[in-house]
Design an enzyme around this catalytic site. Structure first.
Site, mmCIF file in Angstrom:
data_model
loop_
_atom_site.group_PDB
_atom_site.id
_atom_site.type_symbol
_atom_site.label_atom_id
_atom_site.label_comp_id
_atom_site.label_asym_id
_atom_site.label_seq_id
_atom_site.Cartn_x
_atom_site.Cartn_y
_atom_site.Cartn_z
ATOM 1 N N ASP A 1 -11.684 -30.487 -59.657
ATOM 2 C CA ASP A 1 -12.082 -29.086 -59.830
ATOM 3 C C ASP A 1 -11.362 -28.211 -58.831
ATOM 4 O O ASP A 1 -11.845 -28.004 -57.746
ATOM 5 C CB ASP A 1 -13.604 -28.981 -59.667
ATOM 6 N N GLU B 1 -12.017 -18.887 -58.044
ATOM 7 C CA GLU B 1 -12.937 -19.008 -59.176
ATOM 8 C C GLU B 1 -14.327 -19.330 -58.670
ATOM 9 O O GLU B 1 -15.323 -18.822 -59.167
ATOM 10 C CB GLU B 1 -12.451 -20.121 -60.116
ATOM 11 N N HIS C 1 -18.039 -30.400 -57.234
ATOM 12 C CA HIS C 1 -18.629 -29.640 -56.123
ATOM 13 C C HIS C 1 -19.178 -30.515 -55.008
ATOM 14 O O HIS C 1 -19.972 -30.041 -54.194
ATOM 15 C CB HIS C 1 -19.739 -28.697 -56.615
#
Lengths: 475, 475
Positions: B294, B328, B427
């Site tokens: 990510d 983002e 995350h």
């Protein structure tokens, strides 16, 4: 000709039948078998082993020797054994070393800046408060470090040795010398610190701690384990060829020794109560996780196996003694203290079984006893075969806590479990209750209870370890 | 009668054939198909996508907006695009918020003492330096908190909502409101802090961070995520019935805004260079891991797809523009800045594709465009079908970074990947290079390159999102 051909197998069969009734291989009575089958049924239909693991870990949590959690675990053990009706429940004092983790941070400062996931190895000395920064020297073994000679001077030595995954966990023994010995050897060659690739098979950012052999010299240097992904990163940057620098800060320290305890409870034997079959596991854990697998699982297995034996209408001949050992992880003080405290009665220890391999499915037992125990164990195996726990592997030391009993010739058994994923978790923060597989623990209880009952109920004890093989393991 | 029966399906077949050649569904030329097949072959035979992920993450590491890693990532993007021969390589300034994690510790102080693995949620205010200790109130949703009324006052609210695992990652949207809104709602009801069960599907002791909606009032309270095993433990202790107390210390803080950048590079179109097909991913990551999944993976996918298109002997009609978006994760400043900076040319954006779903195997695309794009996409699907990437799901916003382009009607595409294990990692500190599956990335490159080429080479652009559906998503 036909008659003679028929006669040979008949005679061989008769001979085999006579040999199998030889007195050196005691057989299981039908009463023993019936009780063992009842234990197996009870355990496999759903035991309380995983409840005990939950109860211990929820209450005491991490329980490194000498910590608050260790004291809570001793209290838990005493209360639980009493509440479950064990006899002669008691704590036997054990003096334990106290080592306390502090702040721990690591970062790569060249060629690129990265925060590293690392943790101090057990017993490490601290760094200065501002940390140590130095260039990294990568090696894959103690031998390769030796070959580097003076090149290690002033460096942080990075032991990059990958542990292999296997069902029997044999990769551990092959990888662990860099953890046990690395800092001692690197210090001798003038290194300022050591980092090792975690001795673990996972790829989580959760480093694995573990014990180091004590450095007998004053030249101690700090030592830490990197998580496997961090070791991968460091190795890639080293391969790029330029200098790689690392900063390490460890605030861990050794405090004065403290008191802990081995906790004992018994199911007294019916005919020979002074003879003992010991069921052991260790109550302490490393500090990062909650010790659910290492060795909450073992505590749950031996407690539940003994509890089920205690509930049988027919007690076995010998006494079943549960021992929750102190401080297996940080120096084996509990196992050593037990051997010393009970030196006078080790001759009456008919056997000792240890469970210290986590939550994997049991395959059988490793065993160390006189050779005549082999055929007897094969017969016990027929009781374990229905759930695939009848693999009997000669050799081994039973388990770290009971390994000291070898000098008295006590037959030693180690519960042999599937270790394929055990070293993903072992000694890391990930050692928590959710990793426990209750059904495998039930099987482990069944195997342990059946073997323990057979050992305790046998008219004659099995043959002890012969004098020539009564050697302590290296650790 | 028989002739009539035969005639009806024939007529229907003819009608279908006529309709499928209707002008509102542009077809792929044989030149387009040939080029797309070449791209597919090149990508599936082994692309460099995972090399780009390694290069980015090894160099820049964690790269939360405004951090040193973020600056290193912008430098990496500029250098890499230039080195790979992209045209018009440039950084476009984006002002980003800066939030910095500090010390973070948690412990249960009653009924038993446990160290907790937790991490501050993005944007959290700090606790006082000595921490906050209070009783825990467990709820499973914002609605349940609402129903508790004044009972939350003075408490640490524990949102215990488990995210479900699924191929499409749909469990995320269901669980995430307690992260986005929990602290705002709990503050309104007088709570002193919030802890949530991590929005993640793993059982590692690695909590998952993520953004919160900004609290518009001054009544901000600290908020953190517990790892799933810690949330399990806390929930079990709450179920015991007595008071459960928790101490939380967070040293995170918000600093003045900083400068970051969207980084752009182009493969100029052969016939219509002023028309653009955008390939986007975000360059920033959360601070705990290295952002390999990510969204390093997305950066690798779009960079490699565009690079392969640039190496074709036959350029597509329109320009392929790679955009590495800033920030983002912590407020979407990059996506918003792009929409503002390029407002004047959004009418000439023929389409935008985003890759922001990690390393899973691609199944196809979510798409949002005029309905006549459906049959055209079905034909593109015949090029993707050989490797199972032809699932075309109408709906969605393409991806967070490109979602702002909806107001100009730009057709939006989101690469649709297997998300079964994505939220184990997302995350958390575990987002590292070893989690990347190079073969799946190659497939993702193939799907992205084929779709991008077809979009860029179509004689007429596909139908834009109709005016009535040009609505911004809620975030």
């Amino acid at each position: 000709v036909r008659r003679a051909v028929l006669f040979v197998p008949l005679a061989a069969g008769l001979l085999a039948a006579i040999l199998s009734f030889a007195p050196e291989a005691p057989r299981l009575s039908s009463e023993t078998r019936t009780a063992a089958e009842e234990l197996r049924r009870a355990a496999l239909s759903g035991s309380r082993a995983s409840d005990w693991v939950q109860s211990l870990t929820d209450r005491a949590g991490a329980r490194l020797a000498g910590s608050e959690g260790d004291r809570a675990a001793v209290a838990w053990a005493l209360e639980t054994l009493r509440a479950q009706g064990f006899a002669n429940v008691r704590a036997e004092k054990v003096t334990v070393p106290v080592w306390k983790r502090g702040v721990e941070t690591g970062e790569l400062t060249a060629p690129h800046r990265h925060t590293l996931a690392l943790t101090a190895l057990g017993g490490s000395v601290p760094t200065p408060p501002g940390g140590i920064e130095a260039e990294v020297l990568e090696v894959d073994s103690l031998e390769m470090l030796e070959a580097k000679g003076a090149a290690a001077s002033g460096k942080i030595v990075f032991f990059n040795k990958k542990m292999a995954r296997s069902r029997d966990g044999s990769g551990y023994g092959k990888a662990v010398p860099v953890r046990s010995e690395g800092a001692i050897r690197a210090a001798k060659q003038g290194a300022v610190a050591v980092v090792i690739r975690s001795i673990g098979t996972d790829n989580n950012r959760l480093p694995h701690t573990g014990a180091m052999r004590e450095n007998p010299t004053p030249d101690k240097i700090p030592a830490a384990a990197l998580s496997n992904p961090d070791a991968d990163l460091l190795a890639r940057l080293v391969r790029e060829g330029g200098p790689v620098r690392l900063r390490l800060t460890l605030g861990c320290r050794t405090l004065p020794d403290a008191e802990s305890a081995n906790v004992l409870g018994e199911v007294p034997g019916g005919a020979l109560p002074e003879e003992i079959v010991l069921l052991g596991a260790h109550l302490d854990s490393w500090d990062l996780g909650l010790g659910a697998l290492d060795d909450g699982a073992g505590c749950g297995i031996v407690l539940e196996a003994a509890r089920l034996i205690g509930r049988l209408p027919r007690r076995p001949r010998r006494t079943i003694r549960v021992v929750f050992f102190a401080n297996e992880e940080n120096g084996l003080a509990g196992g050593k203290a037990y051997a010393a405290t009970h030196a006078g009665e080790l001759g009456r220890h008919a056997a000792a079984i240890e469970a210290d391999s986590g939550t994997g499915r049991p395959f059988g037992f490793q065993w160390n006893a006189g050779t005549s125990a082999g055929p007897w164990l094969a017969e016990v195996g027929t009781l374990l075969e229905p759930f695939g726990a009848n693999e009997m592997k000669a050799g081994g030391h039973g388990g770290a806590d009971i390994s000291r009993l070898v000098t008295a010739g006590v037959p030693l058994f180690g519960l042999f479990q599937d270790a394929t994923t055990y070293f993903d978790i072992h000694h890391s923060a990930n050692d928590t209750l959710d990793k426990i597989d209750p059904e495998s623990l039930d099987r482990a209880v069944a195997a342990t209870a059946v073997l323990a009952y057979c050992l305790a109920d046998s008219p004659e004890p099995i043959e002890r370890i012969p004098a020539a093989k009564r050697r302590l393991p290296r650790w």
